[in-house]
Design an enzyme around this catalytic site. Structure first.
Site, PDB file in Angstrom:
ATOM      1  N   ASP A  10       0.884  -1.124  -0.004  1.00 54.25           N
ATOM      2  CA  ASP A  10       0.067   0.020  -0.016  1.00 54.25           C
ATOM      3  C   ASP A  10       0.955   1.204   0.085  1.00 54.25           C
ATOM      4  OD1 ASP A  10      -2.551  -1.375  -0.013  1.00 54.25           O
ATOM      5  OD2 ASP A  10      -2.277  -1.780   2.121  1.00 54.25           O
ATOM      6  N   LYS A  32       0.647  -7.675  -3.168  1.00 47.39           N
ATOM      7  CA  LYS A  32      -0.722  -7.110  -3.523  1.00 47.39           C
ATOM      8  C   LYS A  32      -0.620  -5.784  -4.271  1.00 47.39           C
ATOM      9  CE  LYS A  32      -4.203  -6.255  -0.299  1.00 47.39           C
ATOM     10  NZ  LYS A  32      -4.821  -4.652  -0.945  1.00 47.39           N
ATOM     11  N   ASP A  59      -5.641  -6.041  -6.732  1.00 51.48           N
ATOM     12  CA  ASP A  59      -6.637  -5.873  -5.739  1.00 51.48           C
ATOM     13  C   ASP A  59      -7.553  -4.722  -6.173  1.00 51.48           C
ATOM     14  OD1 ASP A  59      -8.688  -5.862  -3.368  1.00 51.48           O
ATOM     15  OD2 ASP A  59      -7.175  -5.230  -2.014  1.00 51.48           O
ATOM     16  N   LYS A  61     -11.073  -4.858  -6.848  1.00 50.03           N
ATOM     17  CA  LYS A  61     -12.587  -5.007  -6.544  1.00 50.03           C
ATOM     18  C   LYS A  61     -13.615  -4.677  -7.422  1.00 50.03           C
ATOM     19  CE  LYS A  61     -11.455  -4.718  -1.712  1.00 50.03           C
ATOM     20  NZ  LYS A  61     -10.019  -4.207  -1.625  1.00 50.03           N
ATOM     21  N   ASP A  64     -19.656  -3.799 -11.523  1.00 47.64           N
ATOM     22  CA  ASP A  64     -20.235  -3.064 -12.402  1.00 47.64           C
ATOM     23  C   ASP A  64     -21.231  -3.987 -13.166  1.00 47.64           C
ATOM     24  OD1 ASP A  64     -20.943  -1.076 -14.294  1.00 47.64           O
ATOM     25  OD2 ASP A  64     -19.114  -0.141 -13.820  1.00 47.64           O
ATOM     26  N   ASN A  67     -21.583  -6.883 -18.425  1.00 51.95           N
ATOM     27  CA  ASN A  67     -20.718  -6.544 -19.926  1.00 51.95           C
ATOM     28  C   ASN A  67     -19.517  -5.665 -19.639  1.00 51.95           C
ATOM     29  OD1 ASN A  67     -20.661  -6.532 -22.631  1.00 51.95           O
ATOM     30  ND2 ASN A  67     -21.007  -4.634 -22.667  1.00 51.95           N
ATOM     31  N   THR A 119     -14.718  -6.049   5.721  1.00 51.73           N
ATOM     32  CA  THR A 119     -14.895  -6.034   7.102  1.00 51.73           C
ATOM     33  C   THR A 119     -15.072  -4.601   7.757  1.00 51.73           C
ATOM     34  OG1 THR A 119     -12.376  -5.755   6.792  1.00 51.73           O
ATOM     35  CG2 THR A 119     -13.340  -8.065   7.205  1.00 51.73           C
ATOM     36  N   GLN A 190      -7.015  -2.335  12.567  1.00 50.05           N
ATOM     37  CA  GLN A 190      -7.797  -3.592  12.307  1.00 50.05           C
ATOM     38  C   GLN A 190      -8.445  -4.038  13.622  1.00 50.05           C
ATOM     39  OE1 GLN A 190      -8.382  -4.932   9.514  1.00 50.05           O
ATOM     40  NE2 GLN A 190      -6.510  -4.998   7.996  1.00 50.05           N
ATOM     41  N   GLY A 210       0.033  -6.359   5.308  1.00 49.41           N
ATOM     42  CA  GLY A 210       0.651  -5.017   5.045  1.00 49.41           C
ATOM     43  C   GLY A 210       1.551  -4.381   6.107  1.00 49.41           C
ATOM     44  N   ARG A 211       0.992  -3.659   6.983  1.00 51.23           N
ATOM     45  CA  ARG A 211       1.942  -2.763   7.740  1.00 51.23           C
ATOM     46  C   ARG A 211       2.844  -3.743   8.813  1.00 51.23           C
ATOM     47  NH1 ARG A 211      -3.050   0.572   9.267  1.00 51.23           N
ATOM     48  NH2 ARG A 211      -3.849  -1.397   8.782  1.00 51.23           N
TER      49      ARG A 211
HETATM   50  O1  C5P Z   1      -1.543  -3.072   7.031  1.00 48.46           O
HETATM   51  P1  C5P Z   1      -2.628  -4.111   6.766  1.00 48.46           P
HETATM   52  O2  C5P Z   1      -2.020  -5.495   7.151  1.00 48.46           O
HETATM   53  O3  C5P Z   1      -3.945  -3.841   7.766  1.00 48.46           O
HETATM   54  O4  C5P Z   1      -3.101  -4.213   5.461  1.00 48.46           O
HETATM   55  C1  C5P Z   1      -4.146  -5.255   4.982  1.00 48.46           C
HETATM   56  C2  C5P Z   1      -4.567  -4.955   3.704  1.00 48.46           C
HETATM   57  O5  C5P Z   1      -5.549  -5.841   3.312  1.00 48.46           O
HETATM   58  C3  C5P Z   1      -4.814  -3.665   3.185  1.00 48.46           C
HETATM   59  O6  C5P Z   1      -4.429  -3.393   1.672  1.00 48.46           O
HETATM   60  C4  C5P Z   1      -6.273  -3.598   3.266  1.00 48.46           C
HETATM   61  O7  C5P Z   1      -6.794  -2.670   2.265  1.00 48.46           O
HETATM   62  C5  C5P Z   1      -6.526  -4.920   2.839  1.00 48.46           C
HETATM   63  N1  C5P Z   1      -8.156  -5.523   3.229  1.00 48.46           N
HETATM   64  C6  C5P Z   1      -8.405  -5.376   4.574  1.00 48.46           C
HETATM   65  N2  C5P Z   1      -9.694  -5.951   4.869  1.00 48.46           N
HETATM   66  C7  C5P Z   1     -10.358  -6.340   3.973  1.00 48.46           C
HETATM   67  C8  C5P Z   1     -10.085  -6.363   2.678  1.00 48.46           C
HETATM   68  C9  C5P Z   1      -8.610  -5.839   2.438  1.00 48.46           C
HETATM   69  O8  C5P Z   1      -7.643  -5.073   5.489  1.00 48.46           O
HETATM   70  N3  C5P Z   1     -11.819  -6.914   4.506  1.00 48.46           N
END
Ligand code: C5P
Length: 232
Positions: A10, A32, A59, A61, A64, A67, A119, A190, A210-211
């Site tokens: 990210d 990702k 990713d 998502k 729409d 078609n 989430t 989270q 991610g982080r």
């Molecule tokens: O930094 P972190 O570990 O929280 O990153 C989680 C990644 O997963 C981010 O790119 C976030 O947008 C993605 N994500 C999420 N929860 C979801 C779908 C995607 O945290 N339900």
């Protein structure tokens, strides 16, 4: 089955993502690429990262009319990514159209994974804003089942839901789970989190981290710790 750690890159620019990926001299992590980086750097960033030998989960998502999704997926299939996704709420017809668009002339295609309920959506908001009266877990499992009926390969879900998704849709149906934190790490924004080891135990196929890796003092060591806990 997969079993891999996917790093959520990210970052806001190609410069930042390349600086980060340059740290990995021995391994080529699964990466990702989300909307932020894709909209900032365009399809070229996908080609560049792929050229460096990484697997890519794009990713974006999609959601729409069937078609439009079919034609957009056709474009994405040419980018040679390994996994991409859409919203299951776009209906079974949209998901089937996506598969059609994604499938290349030689019959191959990237994995296609559905987002069920984000989430960030609470059961209360789902009821009030979306007028969905069913409980959250039932909604998630219903969307997962729709994705399976449409021929998709799996869903993005909380690690807490991965076991139930496998029960409902079979063990071959992939669960890709974000919300992963080390036992001794910050959880940040989270809410419902699991360690890589717990995610493994509950049957996640891919964890998206991610982080805990990108913001670590030593990202390579943090990545290796994830792999050791989740894949070994
Ligand atoms: O930094 P972190 O570990 O929280 O990153 C989680 C990644 O997963 C981010 O790119 C976030 O947008 C993605 N994500 C999420 N929860 C979801 C779908 C995607 O945290 N339900």
């Amino acid at each position: 089955m997969g079993k891999d750690v996917i790093i959520a890159c990210d970052f806001a620019s190609d410069k930042e993502v390349f600086e980060f990926l340059d740290l990995f001299t021995e391994e080529k992590p699964y990466v990702k690429i989300g909307m932020e980086l894709f909209y900032a750097a365009g399809p070229e960033i996908v080609r560049e990262i792929k050229k460096r030998g990484h697997k890519i989960f794009l990713d974006l998502k999609l959601h729409d009319i069937p078609n439009t999704v079919k034609k957009s997926m056709r474009v994405l299939s040419k980018l040679d990514v390994d996994m991409c996704n859409l919203h299951a709420s776009g209906t079974i017809a949209m998901m089937k159209a996506a598969i059609e668009g994604l499938t290349r002339e030689d019959g191959t295609r990237p994995l296609l994974i559905a987002v069920t309920q984000l989430t960030s959506t609470s059961e209360e908001r789902m009821k009030k804003d979306l007028l969905i009266d069913a409980p959250m877990d039932e909604t998630v499992l219903h969307y997962a089942h729709n994705a399976k009926l449409a021929g998709l390969d799996g869903v993005v879900c909380s690690p807490l839901e991965a076991g139930k998704v496998h029960e409902r849709c079979g063990s071959e149906f992939y669960t890709v789970t974000p919300g992963v934190r080390f036992a001794d790490g910050d959880i940040g924004d989270q809410v419902r989190v699991m360690t890589p080891a717990q995610a493994k135990e509950i049957g996640s196929d891919y964890i998206v981290v991610g982080r805990p890796i990108t913001a670590a003092e030593d990202p390579v060591a943090a990545y290796r710790r994830c792999v050791k806990e989740f894949c070994d």
